[in-house]
Write an enzyme that holds these catalytic residues in place. Sequence first.
Site, PDB file in Angstrom:
ATOM      1  N   ASP A 446       0.485  -1.315  -0.675  1.00 44.63           N
ATOM      2  CA  ASP A 446      -0.140   0.039   0.215  1.00 44.63           C
ATOM      3  C   ASP A 446       1.164   0.837   0.080  1.00 44.63           C
ATOM      4  OD1 ASP A 446      -2.169   1.025  -0.333  1.00 44.63           O
ATOM      5  OD2 ASP A 446      -3.481   0.548   1.573  1.00 44.63           O
ATOM      6  N   ASP A 512     -10.710   2.160  -3.565  1.00 47.92           N
ATOM      7  CA  ASP A 512     -11.565   1.317  -2.193  1.00 47.92           C
ATOM      8  C   ASP A 512     -13.001   1.817  -2.528  1.00 47.92           C
ATOM      9  OD1 ASP A 512      -9.101   1.546  -1.101  1.00 47.92           O
ATOM     10  OD2 ASP A 512      -8.584   3.015  -0.218  1.00 47.92           O
TER      11      ASP A 512
HETATM   12  C1  DGJ Z   1      -6.451   1.717   2.019  1.00 46.25           C
HETATM   13  C2  DGJ Z   1      -6.077   0.405   0.829  1.00 46.25           C
HETATM   14  O1  DGJ Z   1      -6.616   0.940  -0.547  1.00 46.25           O
HETATM   15  C3  DGJ Z   1      -7.401  -0.132   1.788  1.00 46.25           C
HETATM   16  O2  DGJ Z   1      -8.197  -1.468   0.960  1.00 46.25           O
HETATM   17  C4  DGJ Z   1      -6.629  -0.205   2.590  1.00 46.25           C
HETATM   18  O3  DGJ Z   1      -6.069  -1.519   3.012  1.00 46.25           O
HETATM   19  C5  DGJ Z   1      -6.734   0.345   3.857  1.00 46.25           C
HETATM   20  N1  DGJ Z   1      -5.226   1.530   3.398  1.00 46.25           N
HETATM   21  C6  DGJ Z   1      -5.515  -0.070   4.860  1.00 46.25           C
HETATM   22  O4  DGJ Z   1      -4.725   0.937   6.049  1.00 46.25           O
END
Ligand code: DGJ
Length: 709
Positions: A446, A512
């Site tokens: 991430d 997301d």
């Molecule tokens: C942002 C990501 O896009 C999410 O899927 C998740 O992993 C969160 N971060 C976790 O902090």
Amino acid sequence: MHHDSTVIHLRAGGTSVIVDLHDDGVPEILHWGADQGDLSPHELSDIARATRAQRVSGGLDRPARLTVLPQESTGWQGTPGLTGSRSGQVFSPALRATEVVHTPSSLSFDAVDETARLRVHGTLALDPAGVLSHSLTVTNTGDDDYDLVDLCVTLPLPAGATEILDTTGRHLRERSPQRHAFTLGRHQRDSRKGRPGADATLLLFVGTPGFGFERGLVHAVHLAFSGNQRVAAEKLVTGPAFLQAGELLAAGEIRLAPGASYSTPTVIASWGDGLTELSARIHTRLRARRVHPRSPRPVTLNTWEAVYFDHDLGRLTALAEAAARVGVERYVLDDGWFHGRRDDTAGLGDWRVDADVWPDGLSPLIDTVTGLGMQFGLWVEPEMVNPDSDLARAHPDWLLQAAGRLPVEGRQQQVLDLSHPDAYAYILEALDALLVEYPIGYLKWDHNRDLVDAGSTRTGTAAVHNNVVALYALLDELKARHPGLEIESCASGGARVDLGILDHTDRIWTSDCIDPIERLTIQKYTGLLVPYELMGAHISGPESHSTGRRHDLSMRAGVALFGHLGIEWDIAALSTTDEAELTGWIDLYKANRSLFHTGTSVHVDHPDPAVDIRGVVATDQGSAVFVFSQVATSAAYPVGPLRFPGLAADTRYRVSLVNREFTGIGNGQSPLDWAEQPVTLTGKYLATIGLQGPVLFPEHLAVFSITSV
Ligand code: DGJ
């Protein structure tokens, strides 16, 4: 008048690139687009003469040509290809080609300016799919520093290109399309976030008015790079229209010492009669890569929207057991497992398992997951540091910053300077130790903040470029040490989606937002660059966490079929009926994933914005799956025939409805005739006329299976 010229014709994948090496020998692309057939040297020379514009009143005496490296020294008055200086000197290079080498589908050249003491090497290559890749390298051949301001790739557009399509976006809504008239002047999209960003346009398209997915000549470029960048379309009053793409460098970011070089990231350029053809070329190119994932993309369960930071072994074990029951093949433990990470305010940087939450380490969970036959994956965010972490307290100089000033925080976090050798070594060893200790087959990597003021404490200079270079090296090193390891590129959802990162990772997290209605647009426009097997698409719980809207499972799952399917939902306590329904969709994905992950992605240009029709057609055109989504209510009732393009015109196909529960839904509808007894129609008929779709509630979809008979 006779002009001496050498004209080279590159051909591959239905594409011609005709290059004129005139005057200074720097290649000028006369044509990039549809294949022009076999052309004799005489015809090529006539093409070169036919392209030359007259001198006009009020202008320079020699009209400047649009080369792949436009230079002011030739009279060029548009944006130049190379900008830089030696403390203000040699501000206007005059590079002349010294050598041009070519094959039937590629060309490279060297150009030199003895006064500015610069050499540029350029390569242009058509791949078998007809995608043009292009990059430039500048070398400082002098004995003092050369400050590079900009080196960008330039490609010509046809005269009929008058409309621009790009995308913008934000967290939870990446890739929103926008259209603009392409008039005289410049349309430029900058990414200054240390990553392409949620608002990045993955490709910049310019085409004939109203070009769509099915037709309309359109050209586009993409910069295969994960840092700051610039793409632009420009049209000059003297006629030239062109695309440009390059890295966006901060002041002083690239200072070339004597003998040093800088290369642009590779620019990927494609064209088509319609966006479907343009993107099919790119997908074919990607699928031919040595590093392209070819094994069946495993159904994934990601714990994020299921449990967030509630890392409770009992709860996560129950989730794993339910996952195995419905057919999940990879279980990914998301954020919250490492030292001090009880929420998103602390812990980033301290990559060891939290002893309070996981007193026996991760093994109790991992053993359950692998014992159930699933692969285990783990979330990491290696480039980030919370100020509230042991790492930040011990090594404040490892944080990117400018002039001793820490950047404005994002999600309470700062960014590690991976170009610092000690910081790089620390992260490499920390991740390696986890991969050695546990059987982890997958990392979700991430990156949750935009970069600002991203400078190195060692050099005091901007460090985005060097961090991207270091990131790619880090990813490669981990993969080399752990063969078979797959990595997902995630960045607050889809804020780092580019073909640079995808040369070092195995999929992107698309957004997301997993509300299927939002996902229709996000996946449609992300999919212009990224094929479905590289695009994470998850089934959420009934109520979307980012929009609050509720959808039936068929809507959530039917949209997730168009991707690398996963589940992001607490399924531990589903009813038997719900669990069976979910299993049915996972079985459907498994039965069709080889089609979705190798076939041609097709979108229908339907006049009704409430109607979305998309599909995937097998490369041999023997079968296809299409999905009709009723995005909102339509004015027409029923909506009328649905077309399914992309099939073989003369082949006969049987069409059947996969999720039949939606035929005749609601009040007052009779059953749909052909759904009761499937029809057989030609590919041409299905593409041009189509058949009546079922009446659906808004925000519902129907899946069609199409097979040749
Ligand atoms: C942002 C990501 O896009 C999410 O899927 C998740 O992993 C969160 N971060 C976790 O902090």
